[in-house]
Design a protein around this motif. Structure first.
Motif, short mmCIF file in Angstrom:
data_model
loop_
_atom_site.label_atom_id
_atom_site.label_comp_id
_atom_site.label_asym_id
_atom_site.label_seq_id
_atom_site.Cartn_x
_atom_site.Cartn_y
_atom_site.Cartn_z
N PHE A 1 -2.42 1.77 8.94
CA PHE A 1 -1.82 1.91 8.87
C PHE A 1 -1.95 3.77 9.02
CE2 PHE A 1 -2.84 0.29 5.52
CZ PHE A 1 -1.80 -0.16 4.04
N ALA A 2 -0.91 4.93 8.97
CA ALA A 2 -1.26 6.36 9.69
C ALA A 2 -0.34 7.31 8.64
CB ALA A 2 -0.49 6.10 11.16
N GLY A 3 -1.03 8.67 9.19
CA GLY A 3 -0.16 9.89 7.98
C GLY A 3 1.31 10.68 9.47
N VAL A 4 2.73 10.42 8.59
CA VAL A 4 3.04 10.91 9.64
C VAL A 4 4.48 11.45 8.37
CG1 VAL A 4 5.55 9.78 10.39
CG2 VAL A 4 3.56 8.67 10.68
N THR B 1 2.68 1.73 10.73
CA THR B 1 2.65 1.43 11.64
C THR B 1 2.78 -0.05 12.72
OG1 THR B 1 0.51 2.31 13.22
CG2 THR B 1 2.07 4.17 12.57
N ARG B 2 1.62 -0.72 12.15
CA ARG B 2 1.29 -2.21 12.31
C ARG B 2 1.50 -3.01 11.28
NH1 ARG B 2 -0.69 -4.59 16.87
NH2 ARG B 2 -1.51 -6.92 16.76
N ARG B 3 2.41 -4.05 11.14
CA ARG B 3 2.31 -5.13 9.96
C ARG B 3 2.32 -5.91 10.35
NH1 ARG B 3 5.80 -4.11 5.09
NH2 ARG B 3 6.61 -6.22 4.19
N ARG B 4 1.72 -7.31 9.97
CA ARG B 4 1.51 -8.18 10.74
C ARG B 4 0.71 -9.30 9.77
NH1 ARG B 4 0.90 -8.61 17.53
NH2 ARG B 4 2.49 -7.38 18.24
N ILE C 1 -7.53 -4.24 9.21
CA ILE C 1 -7.19 -3.47 8.34
C ILE C 1 -7.77 -2.04 9.34
CG2 ILE C 1 -6.79 -1.70 6.37
CD1 ILE C 1 -6.77 -4.58 4.88
N ALA C 2 -6.57 -0.79 9.62
CA ALA C 2 -6.93 0.86 10.37
C ALA C 2 -6.06 1.84 9.77
CB ALA C 2 -6.88 0.59 11.68
N VAL C 3 -6.57 2.38 9.45
CA VAL C 3 -6.11 3.90 8.57
C VAL C 3 -6.70 4.34 9.54
CG1 VAL C 3 -5.95 5.45 6.87
CG2 VAL C 3 -7.02 3.08 6.76
N ILE C 4 -4.94 5.82 10.18
CA ILE C 4 -5.16 6.44 11.21
C ILE C 4 -4.50 8.40 11.14
CG2 ILE C 4 -6.05 4.86 13.20
CD1 ILE C 4 -3.38 5.26 14.24
N ASP C 5 -4.24 8.69 11.97
CA ASP C 5 -3.85 10.11 12.46
C ASP C 5 -3.62 11.04 11.11
OD1 ASP C 5 -3.71 9.51 14.89
OD2 ASP C 5 -2.54 8.31 14.77
N GLY C 6 -4.99 10.82 10.03
CA GLY C 6 -4.73 11.27 8.62
C GLY C 6 -3.80 10.87 7.56
#
Length: 271
Positions: free
Chosen positions: A9-12, A19-22, A63-68
Motif C-alpha cells: 500500500f502507498a499514499g497517492v 501499488t503491488r497486488r498479488r 504486507i507493506a505500507v509505504i509513502d504515507g
C-alpha cells in the motif's frame, strides 16, 4: 516459496492505493475502499476461499505500507483449522513492513481450533520510527475440542528494527485445554507496534482494562503491558467464547488503532 498474498500500500494523491497486488489460492482480495472515518485510509478484506486451514498447509503473506499510506487489512469471518489424528502441523507466516510515514491495522480473522488440529503462526513485524502498526492475533477453541483431542497451538510475533535488530519476541503456546472451571476458550493479543507510545498507552491502560466484564457466562479479561526496547505495547484478551472475543477486540482496536494513537500522541503537551 511464492507468497499466497503479497500487497504493498502507498499514499497517492491524498488516498491509499495498492501499488503491488498479488495473491493466489486459497486467498482472495477485493478492491480497496476508503475508510468512512478517515478517507485517506484504504481498507481491504482478505478472504480464504477454502474457509479452512488444513494439515500440512503453509500459507505465507507479505504486507507493506509505504509513502504515507494508511491501510486497514481485515479477514472475512473466522477461519477453521482442521485436524486429523496424527496430522501434520499447519503453518501461517506473515511479514509486515511499515515505513516511518505510514500506518497499518491488520485485523485477521480468529483461527478456530478443531479436534486434532495442530497449528502454528509466525508474524514478523518491522515498523520504522514514526510509523505505526496494530495487529490482532486471535484463536478460539471449538466447543468439540477436549483435552484428549487437543493437537497444539503456537504463535510467535517477532518485532525487529529496520536494521534487523531484534526488539521483542512474544511467544504463546497452548498444548492442552484449560482445566479451570468455566475457563476462557477464546484468546487474543492486540499488538500496538511503534516507538514513543509509553505516554499514550499508559494513559489509556485504565480505560482498556475497564473493558473486563464478568456477567454470567459472558466473561472478558483484559490486561495491558509494554513490550521491551520501546517496541510497543500488547493488549491481552481472554473471553468466554468467540463472539465475546470479537466484541472485545473491536472495542480495543477502536481505542488503539493507528490513527487514534497518532492523534492522541500529537495532542500530548510537550515538556
Amino acid at each position: 516459496m511464492t507468497a499466497a498474498l503479497d500487497l504493498t500500500f502507498a499514499g497517492v494523491g491524498g488516498r491509499t492505493v495498492l501499488t503491488r497486488r498479488r495473491y493466489r489460492w486459497p486467498l482472495l482480495i477485493g478492491r480497496v475502499f476508503p475508510d468512512s472515518v478517515h478517507p485517506a485510509t484504504g481498507s481491504v478484506t482478505v478472504q480464504n476461499s477454502a474457509g479452512t486451514v488444513i494439515p500440512g498447509d503453509i500459507v505465507t503473506q507479505r504486507i507493506a505500507v509505504i509513502d504515507g499510506g494508511s491501510a486497514i487489512v481485515r479477514g472475512q469471518g473466522a477461519t477453521t483449522v482442521a485436524g486429523i489424528p496424527g496430522g501434520a502441523e499447519a503453518l501461517e507466516q506473515t511479514v509486515l513492513r511499515v515505513d516511518a510515514t505510514s500506518r497499518l491495522l491488520l485485523d485477521a480473522a480468529p483461527r478456530i481450533l478443531t479436534p486434532h488440529a495442530r497449528y502454528r503462526q509466525r508474524t514478523e513485524v518491522c515498523v520504522a520510527p514514526g510509523g505505526r502498526a496494530v495487529l490482532v492475533d486471535a484463536v478460539v477453541l471449538h466447543p468439540d475440542l477436549t483435552d484428549p483431542l487437543f493437537g497444539g497451538y503456537r504463535s510467535d510475533v517477532v518485532i525487529t528494527a529496520p536494521d534487523g535488530t531484534l526488539l521483542a519476541l512474544d511467544a504463546q503456546h497452548l498444548d492442552a485445554t484449560p482445566r479451570v472451571r468455566r475457563a476462557p476458550t477464546a484468546f487474543a493479543t492486540v499488538y500496538v507496534v511503534g516507538t514513543g507510545l509509553d505516554t499514550v498507552l499508559t494513559s489509556r491502560t485504565p480505560e482498556l482494562e475497564a473493558l473486563s466484564v464478568l456477567t454470567g457466562d459472558r466473561r472478558t479479561y483484559v490486561g495491558v503491558s509494554d513490550l521491551p526496547n520501546d517496541a510497543g505495547w500488547a493488549v491481552r484478551i481472554a473471553a468466554s467464547d468467540g463472539g465475546v472475543l470479537r466484541t472485545a477486540v473491536a472495542a480495543v482496536t477502536a481505542q488503539v488503532g493507528p490513527e487514534r494513537v497518532v492523534a492522541h500522541a500529537h495532542a500530548e503537551p510537550r515538556a
